[in-house]
Design an enzyme around this catalytic site. Sequence first.
Site, PDB file in Angstrom:
ATOM      1  N   ASP A  26      25.068  46.581  44.519  1.00 40.73           N
ATOM      2  CA  ASP A  26      24.358  45.393  44.392  1.00 40.73           C
ATOM      3  C   ASP A  26      23.750  44.927  42.978  1.00 40.73           C
ATOM      4  OD1 ASP A  26      23.893  44.861  47.211  1.00 40.73           O
ATOM      5  OD2 ASP A  26      22.775  46.914  47.201  1.00 40.73           O
ATOM      6  N   ASP A 169      24.093  45.183  55.835  1.00 40.19           N
ATOM      7  CA  ASP A 169      23.508  45.874  54.593  1.00 40.19           C
ATOM      8  C   ASP A 169      21.911  45.744  54.440  1.00 40.19           C
ATOM      9  OD1 ASP A 169      22.933  46.678  51.879  1.00 40.19           O
ATOM     10  OD2 ASP A 169      23.956  44.906  51.115  1.00 40.19           O
TER      11      ASP A 169
HETATM   12 ZN    ZN Z   1      24.332  44.789  49.009  1.00 33.26          ZN
END
Ligand code: ZN
Length: 213
Positions: A26, A169
Amino acid sequence: MLSADFLHLEKDIEMVNSCADIFHLDVMDGSFVPNISYGFPVTDAIAKAAKKPLDVHLMIVDPEKYALKFVKNGASMVSFHLEATENDEKASRILKSIRQAGAKAGLVINPDIPVERLFPHVGNADFFLIMSVFAGFGGQKFIPQTYEKISRLKSYMQERGVDTPIEVDGGVSLENINALHKAGAEIFVAGSAIFKSESPVNYVAQMRQACID
Ligand code: ZN
């Protein structure tokens, strides 16, 4: 990898190498999301030690500025937020450029974006990422409306004979992975659930089993 121990990153990379299918990174810029996570020095280091494909999730403004650099530096999958682009044409162009650079191109939506917004990109994206928490922080609670979004996208694609993988996610764990799989998701991003478990390797094995059950 946001949940990894950055003081002992190699140890956590080895753990992921030993039991998971992909590394999900991320990347946050402090602008599209309030947080800043990590940038090229860290993702490049992970790329060197990773034996599984790198999946870079860009939570950034101007994804077109950086997407190709991540591909060049070893990412096999690169996704960006539809909300971070000005319009659908722009999003299509970025998807195309990621694919031309040699990676799988993914489009992401946050929980407050209707899933219908992805429909114009069915057939264009290599995968879709549905956020089940708001992008920007690890450890948030799973939002149950995600199931419906996944199944609506799945049936829209099925009606058109398209079979693009759906990734999910945020707050994914043993509690919800079976239902997410049944709704139509096939790539599961889990951070805290795995890293905070007593045995991450066993936890991942149980998650796999939960998709078969
Ligand atoms: Zn992610």
